[in-house]
Enzyme design. Structure first.
Site, short mmCIF file in Angstrom:
data_model
loop_
_atom_site.label_atom_id
_atom_site.label_comp_id
_atom_site.label_asym_id
_atom_site.label_seq_id
_atom_site.Cartn_x
_atom_site.Cartn_y
_atom_site.Cartn_z
N TYR A 119 -0.50 15.40 -28.95
CA TYR A 119 -1.21 14.20 -28.49
C TYR A 119 -1.76 14.45 -27.09
CZ TYR A 119 -2.28 9.56 -26.82
OH TYR A 119 -2.94 8.47 -26.31
N GLU A 207 -9.28 9.89 -26.16
CA GLU A 207 -8.00 10.14 -26.84
C GLU A 207 -8.18 11.15 -27.97
OE1 GLU A 207 -6.15 7.07 -29.39
OE2 GLU A 207 -4.42 7.28 -28.09
#
Ligand code: ADP
Ligand code: MG
Length: 397
Positions: A119, A207
């Site tokens: 992530y 993101e």
């Protein structure tokens, strides 16, 4: 302003970030052509909506099948069929709410050989006034769950704006992500590219979930979500062109044309207020008396009669609205201007729900007189407390 995954990937590619090859398609025929342009043997069909959690989402329509909005295909025919099922269907994910979103575009992408899913995001951290990299080895699934259950697995690395990005920052991120050897080198380079893209394009959020390590040892961007700072859009006409109006609330689009700060909410009391602070307290006091606001709306300090009329029309166009509260403190904006605007709008669109008006400040007497003499069915209020109680009573009985 948000953009689609395929647009975000094209943008990141222009900053030389490694992304998969792929093509956007609006119908099954285009999807087939897109799949044919890729080598196979694995294709991925990805629903393009402005919401995450597509992989774990589900479609409302039976014709779309059981699987979610990210599907693996083993042939061109299968890719075409999957695209056909998704297009026009409604995808519901954790981020769309119950209503879901209709899929109007799909992205056909090369299948990747995934070894690890990580992530990574970049955002503007208001607490430190710095750009921050947030990263975790636990990518791919929902990061909110990781943050809640194992917060120690999420690392935040700030960038000093005076120094900018340096290899040192990249090495710290690599360490947090357990990347070494050649992967560490790739990480330092990729993070630099992402930082440059973030700053140059005035992003508010970037993101990448997941950022992957492939079986052949490459760091690779597999999903991308970008949100831009609306206040900086005037500097980026290329970004504005990426806007997909079908993904936005039509009321919010209309409001942006008139430069009104409007956010649609779920309640039933429409609010028209001047000043963001007053708008927030108006919403608070509506809640205090047991109801929910249908929107946040700040008409601004220097609103014109036209702007007020536009705001009123936007509020009344919302079928959820069962009552309206106008709460204006006349400073730069005079109360009589507001009164004229409201009357003009009511004459044009009619008034089918109770309307409470509270005016205070410059030309308040003139404003009240205009409303009183208009013959409209308006409930006048003396102060904020009185106004909130009156509109809640009018709506709830
Ligand atoms: P979302 O976050 O909306 O669910 P993602 O793009 O992150 O969508 O895809 C969900 C999952 O699907 C990823 O975590 C990954 O495991 C898999 N996936 C996505 N794109 C590809 C691809 N090109 N090749 C192989 N697997 C993929
Ligand atoms: Mg994702």
């Amino acid at each position: 302003m948000n953009i689609h995954e395929y647009q975000a990937k094209a943008l990141l590619k222009s900053f030389s970030a490694p992304v998969s090859d792929g093509h956007m398609a609006l119908n099954a025929r285009e999807a087939e052509a897109a799949a044919k342009m890729l080598p196979g043997p694995l294709w991925v069909v990805k629903a393009q909506i402005h919401a995450g959690g597509r992989g774990k989402g589900h479609f409302k329509e039976e014709r779309a099948g059981e699987a979610g909005g990210v599907r693996l295909a083993r042939s061109v025919t299968e890719a075409r069929e999957m695209a056909n099922q998704m297009l026009g269907s409604t995808l519901v994910t954790k981020q769309t709410g119950e209503d879901g979103k209709q899929v109007q575009r799909v992205y056909i992408e090369d299948g990747a050989d995934i070894e690890r899913e990580l992530y990574l995001s970049l955002l503007v951290d208001r607490a430190t006034s710095r750009v921050a990299f947030v990263c975790s080895t636990e990518g791919g699934m929902d990061i909110e769950g990781v943050a809640a259950e194992t917060p120690e697995k999420i690392h935040t690395i700030h960038v000093d704006p005076a120094a900018g990005y340096s290899a040192y920052v990249g090495r710290r991120i690599a360490a947090a992500l357990d990347l070494d050897g050649d992967l560490l080198k790739q990480c330092v380079k990729l993070m630099g590219a992402l930082y440059t893209a973030f700053v140059e394009k005035d992003m508010a959020l970037l993101e990448i979930n997941p950022l992957i390590v492939t079986r052949s040892g490459k760091l690779h961007v597999l999903d991308a979500k970008i949100g831009f700072d609306d206040n900086a859009l005037y500097r980026h006409p290329d970004v504005v062109e990426l806007r997909d109006l079908t993904e936005e609330d039509p009321k919010e689009i209309e409001a942006s044309k008139y430069d009104l700060s409007y956010v649609a909410l779920d309640g039933d009391i429409g609010c028209m207020v001047n000043g963001a602070g007053l708008a927030m307290s108006t919403m608070d006091i509506i809640k205090l008396y047991g109801a929910e606001p249908a929107n946040f709306l700040d008409v601004g300090g220097g609103a014109t009669e036209e702007k007020v009329a536009a705001a009123f029309k936007i509020i009344t166009s919302d079928p959820k609205v069962k009552g309206i509260l106008i709460n204006i403190f006349g400073g730069i904006m005079k109360c009589d201007t507001i009164a004229e605007g409201v009357i003009a709008a009511v004459k044009e669109v009619g008034l089918s729900v109770p309307l409470v008006v509270r005016l205070e400040g410059t030309n308040v007497e003139k404003g009240k007189k205009i409303i009183a003499e208009s013959g409209l069915d308006v409930i006048p209020a003396d102060d904020l407390d009185d106004a909130a109680q009156k509109i809640v009573k009018a709506v709830k009985g």
